[in-house]
Write an enzyme that holds these catalytic residues in place. Structure first.
Site, mmCIF file in Angstrom:
data_model
loop_
_atom_site.group_PDB
_atom_site.id
_atom_site.type_symbol
_atom_site.label_atom_id
_atom_site.label_comp_id
_atom_site.label_asym_id
_atom_site.label_seq_id
_atom_site.Cartn_x
_atom_site.Cartn_y
_atom_site.Cartn_z
ATOM 1 N N CYS A 51 0.818 -1.224 0.000
ATOM 2 C CA CYS A 51 0.000 0.000 0.000
ATOM 3 C C CYS A 51 0.846 1.266 0.000
ATOM 4 C CB CYS A 51 -0.948 0.001 1.189
ATOM 5 S SG CYS A 51 -1.940 -1.486 1.277
ATOM 6 N N HIS A 65 -2.753 6.994 2.222
ATOM 7 C CA HIS A 65 -3.303 5.729 1.701
ATOM 8 C C HIS A 65 -4.681 5.540 2.321
ATOM 9 C CE1 HIS A 65 -4.083 1.599 1.057
ATOM 10 N NE2 HIS A 65 -3.726 1.207 2.275
ATOM 11 N N ASN A 114 -10.192 -0.226 0.260
ATOM 12 C CA ASN A 114 -8.735 -0.158 0.267
ATOM 13 C C ASN A 114 -8.231 -0.839 -1.011
ATOM 14 O OD1 ASN A 114 -6.006 -0.643 0.609
ATOM 15 N ND2 ASN A 114 -6.164 -1.265 2.755
#
Ligand code: COA
Length: 327
Positions: free
Chosen positions: A115, A252, A282
């Site tokens: 990520c 993020h 996500n």
């Protein structure tokens, strides 16, 4: 860092058509919309079809970029695809993308920092252009996390989604975008967020080897808040700017509650934060370019704005960048 000679000149994105809502998930695992929204802020996510892979999403994100900014990519000399869900172990997604785009004279590499990938990718692109090694780089953040998600595990399947975003970075010493950066890795905590491939032991700990994402949500949560709060300060200090001079924070997009907590601890206004998690979940390396694109489309991000990006996740790796938005 030496004065940047690289400028962001275009952005594009793509998400798959299929929407998986929290209500849909209620039929698959023991969960409910209220719990998911309260704990994560996520309402829905996109899911790639069986025939759609990370290179397909990447390709469509680049087509979107070319169309919107009237850009050609024939003279791109490096393609960096940031991903942890490549179509194949080899060839890379970047090589696949090069073939799909028909680019003749370019290098192509995948970059896996989970990520944190996109922030790393932009940092590398800036370094390659500023050093004189490259002139025009495509940086893509793309994932098909649904393919490595265990849809019987309610602690992870509510979080992840698929999507892609792309930025074009070009040589320009007069109006560079990049100001400062901060990167780090804490592999000692790698077992808190992983997906097994060849090995099934890490840091002397046996892992669940089912090829799907496994995570200790609480540990990742605590680590992320501490790391990103400190990291934001480090990026700002290196860029000789105060946090209150930053126009947009683009972390993020893992979890809304987590972002609220980071903002509270950093005394940074949540209203000046861009995130993509509400409709996309996500999407790992894709969340930051998707969030930037939402900022552009909603007319929030403007040329001259100071933007602090911060990626964090599996590794445990993290990377932050201070940029001046140039679109
Ligand atoms: N629906 C309903 N209940 C759930 C659930 C779900 N989808 N997932 C877990 N629960 C339950 C747990 O079983 C637990 O029940 P118990 O108290 O009876 O044991 C309870 O909810 C609390 O679980 P916990 O894991 O402590 O919840 P949490 O508040 O930590 O939230 C996450 C879980 C995953 C949302 C949260 O830890 C998180 O977001 N962590 C960071 C994850 C992340 O962003 N990772 C990617 C970083 S790149």
């Amino acid at each position: 860092m030496s004065a940047s000679k690289a400028r962001i000149t275009a952005i594009g994105s793509y998400v798959p058509e299929r929407i998986l809502t929290n209500n849909d998930l209620e039929k698959m695992v023991d969960t409910n919309d209220e719990w998911i929204v309260k704990r994560t802020g996520i309402k829905e996510r996109r899911i790639a079809s069986d025939k759609e892979f990370t290179s397909d999403l990447s390709y469509k994100a680049v087509l979107n970029l070319m169309e919107r900014y009237d850009k050609t990519v024939d003279d791109v000399d490096l393609i960096i695809v940031c991903t942890m869900t490549p179509d194949y172990t080899t060839p890379s997604v970047a090589s696949n993308l090069q073939a799909k785009l028909g680019i003749k004279n370019t290098g192509a590499i995948d970059l896996n920092a989970a990520c944190a990938g996109f922030a790393y990718g932009l940092n590398v692109a800036n370094g390659m252009i500023t050093s004189g090694l490259n002139k025009k780089i495509l940086v893509v953040g793309a994932e098909t996390l649904s393919k490595i998600t265990d849809f019987t595990d309610r602690t992870t399947c509510i979080l992840f989604g698929d999507g892609a975003g792309a930025l074009l970075v070009e040589y320009d010493e007069n109006q560079p975008s990049f100001i400062s950066s901060h990167i780090g890795s804490e592999g000692e905590g790698g077992q808190h967020l992983y997906c097994t491939n060849l090995a099934t032991q890490m840091n002397n700990i046996d892992l669940l080897g089912n090829g799907c994402i496994v995570q200790n949500g609480r540990e990742v949560y605590k680590w992320a808040i501490k790391t990103v709060t400190n990291g934001m300060k480090a990026v700002a200090e290196k860029g000789r700017i105060n946090l209150d001079e930053i126009d947009w924070f683009v972390p993020h997009s893992a979890n809304l509650r987590m972002l609220e907590s980071i903002c509270e601890k950093s005394n940074f206004p949540m209203e000046q934060t861009l995130y993509s998690l509400i409709h996309y979940g996500n999407t790992s390396a894709a969340t930051i370019p998707l969030s930037l694109d939402i900022g552009v489309e909603e007319g929030k991000l403007k040329a001259g704005d100071y933007v602090l990006l911060y990626g964090f996740g599996g590794g445990l790796a993290h990377a932050g960048l201070l940029i001046k938005w140039t679109l």
